[in-house]
Design an enzyme around this catalytic site. Sequence first.
Site, PDB file in Angstrom:
ATOM      1  N   HIS A 145      -1.107   2.553  11.146  1.00 21.47           N
ATOM      2  CA  HIS A 145      -0.946   2.741   9.591  1.00 21.47           C
ATOM      3  C   HIS A 145      -0.498   4.073   9.407  1.00 21.47           C
ATOM      4  CE1 HIS A 145      -2.593  -1.366   9.382  1.00 21.47           C
ATOM      5  NE2 HIS A 145      -1.568  -1.475   9.014  1.00 21.47           N
ATOM      6  N   TYR A 184       0.715  -1.256  -0.019  1.00 23.20           N
ATOM      7  CA  TYR A 184      -0.107   0.041   0.006  1.00 23.20           C
ATOM      8  C   TYR A 184       0.745   1.117  -0.004  1.00 23.20           C
ATOM      9  CZ  TYR A 184       0.806   0.564   4.944  1.00 23.20           C
ATOM     10  OH  TYR A 184       1.294   0.890   6.311  1.00 23.20           O
TER      11      TYR A 184
END
Length: 764
Positions: A704, A522
Amino acid sequence: MVASSVLGFPRIGANREVKKAVEAYWAGKITADQLTQAAADVKKSNWTTVKAKGVDFVPSGEFSLYDHVLDHSAAFNVIPKRYVGLGLSPLDVYFAMGRGRQADGVDVPASEMKKWFDSNYHFVVPEFSDETDFKLNFNKAVEEYKEAKALGIETRPVVLGPVSFLVLGKASKEAKAGFQPISLLPKLLPVYKQLLADLKAAGAEWVQVDEPILVLDKAAEYAKEFTSAYTELAPVAPKILLTTYFGRLDSNVNFVAKLPVAGLHIDLDRAPGQLDQVLAAVKPTNIVLSLGVVSGRNIWKTDFQAALNLGQKAVDALGQDRVIIATSSSLLHTPVTLESEKKLTPEQKDWFSFATEKAAEVATLAKALSGSQDAAVSKALEENKTSIAKRREFEHTSDDAVRKRVAAITPEMLERKSPFAVRKEVQAKHLHLPKFPTTTIGSFPQTKEIRQARAKFTKGEITEQEYDDFLKKEIESVVRFQERIGLDLLVHGEPERNDMVQYFGEHLNGFVFTQNAWVQSYGSRYVRPPIIVSDVSRPGPITVKWSSYAQSVTKLPMKGMLTGPVTILNWSFPRADVSRELQSKQLALALRDEVIDLEKAGIQAIQVDEPAIREGLPLRRSDWDEYLKWAVDSFKLSTAGVTDALQTHSHFCYSDFDDIFPSIQRLDADVISIEASKSDMKLLNTFKQYGYSNQIGPGVYDIHSPRVPGEQEIKDRVAAMLAILPDSLLFINPDCGLKTRGWKETEGKPNVRRSATSSPPPAG
Ligand code: MET
């Protein structure tokens, strides 16, 4: 002539140039213009590479600085209100949506990320409401098409299709109850029309429109929307190649073959069995069929003979001009080039094919199917035949002992000695954890110092003893930190691990590693999956030394930390010659031995992470039971070999469990921790609804994102959790490991005990 095509190329750069540039931009070390230049260099190199391999349809527009779905949202003005009016440039709004932003008085969390179908790629979930004001902020597809054209390269632009865009999104917080993003289709189509008409005006002959949701069961519900969308778009657009991937169309092909599109792409790597049905459906039409025979998901050399057989079948049915040979999906999920691998043996290198080599494969296959007499093509076919034969020979030299052990697995080996209620009592006596035990998910910051020490050790610049001493110091300091802030169940911090899967692969038989085979997970996070090449076994204990050391420096209980079998499998490139089930069971047996050894060494709690269990779920519901059976059995096999006193934990992130809940229950882990900070409390309601009775730690903040949550924010989360879950079952923890964070953010974060329980929480 049969044409060749690549659906998308990795956008990270052969040497991770994009990551470096993006992170340098975030750190304020380069300007937006320099970032644009770095991106342009990678795009140019991609186009040139694919073209040079002889591919007819070279993709453009699929490049991304962060995520292609996010690109799309930004281009279509699908920007949640919280990112608007902050005085940020469009580029910074884009990054804020992707990763949150906390600087200069601006404090916004990241948008939700979700797994991209059954891959380990994550996309940023678009948020829609009745107020979504679609407009074309910029036309990335046109810009990149022109950018390539200026370099003399004709490309086929890639666009995410309107139905998938809406269906992959979610209703925003502001949306009215019952709002469905798909209801926005009529409002969205004019903007797509504009985008596609601009592409046509710019000279694009074809456009690749991705509608990956067509391989899901739920696509059938949208047959009407697909029809109205493509009926409206086709007249103004370049020729549309409608692309599906990662699965099979099944009955969806009935309405898809009637859409007014010029081409249809199907994935024959994942679903070769669908060819006959699709051929029958498209034969009476003029649709060109693009056959995804070169896997976009694995790293194995394509078996040319098998691919040619499929291709020939299509040519026989439709004629050469209506057949395209393609990669099964975008090559985003494969590493850039095998050429960077200097350490693989020639034998190993001969097994593999990465993105650049796959581009050459589609070109060769298309030429062969066109009847080319070219000497280079015959040579490539001959070489492929030899390589595939050699690989098959290698596959047959399996480890017999491992296979026999798998065959001897009994149902008793999957079950703990006593039920959870009994274990809970036994464990309470051993672990002495307080109410609302606090813990973390395992890793602490992987600092520059840790990475440098590892690099020095790998290069032989420091001895094993020096490296061990360094790691022990790290472990001790992480232990002291946890003691200082008052956590209850400690971890050793995982400093010895380069990666949660690679590390285990390196300590097991049956894996091969690469030096540079990165794939995007990601944003700027890339992973380098190990490759399973043969039967898997454990030559000796892996983590026992570290966990025992960590336990030896504290009186508080230490949690052992392992990666689960299903996750190791899903985050590796698996073998293609044996089932995933067999590979998973082999891994489970190896981990079972490790779990037993950890308990013998005095560790009282062991976490076996399975963050990828949901991701491995087949896309079609009819395939679920079979997967869930062996996946859950594998986890149980790895964890059930211990006494009742051992508290087993497991961790999942990005998990949407609603539909597989019974399987989560069947895992029978004593404690599970889950990602819950970004998704709403829906997940917890599911636990409640099913009467989940084991312990659970829903993450209280998003690790994150670099953003540090305030104390009140955490308190509110815990209060919301307690309104749903019984207080006797609740653990307090972050929603994932802290390895990607720096110490500054970490120190600001896991003081969850203080913030969560400093005022009495409401009764649950
Ligand atoms: N134990 C692992 C960690 O803390 C779990 C990560 S799950 C993606 O990093």
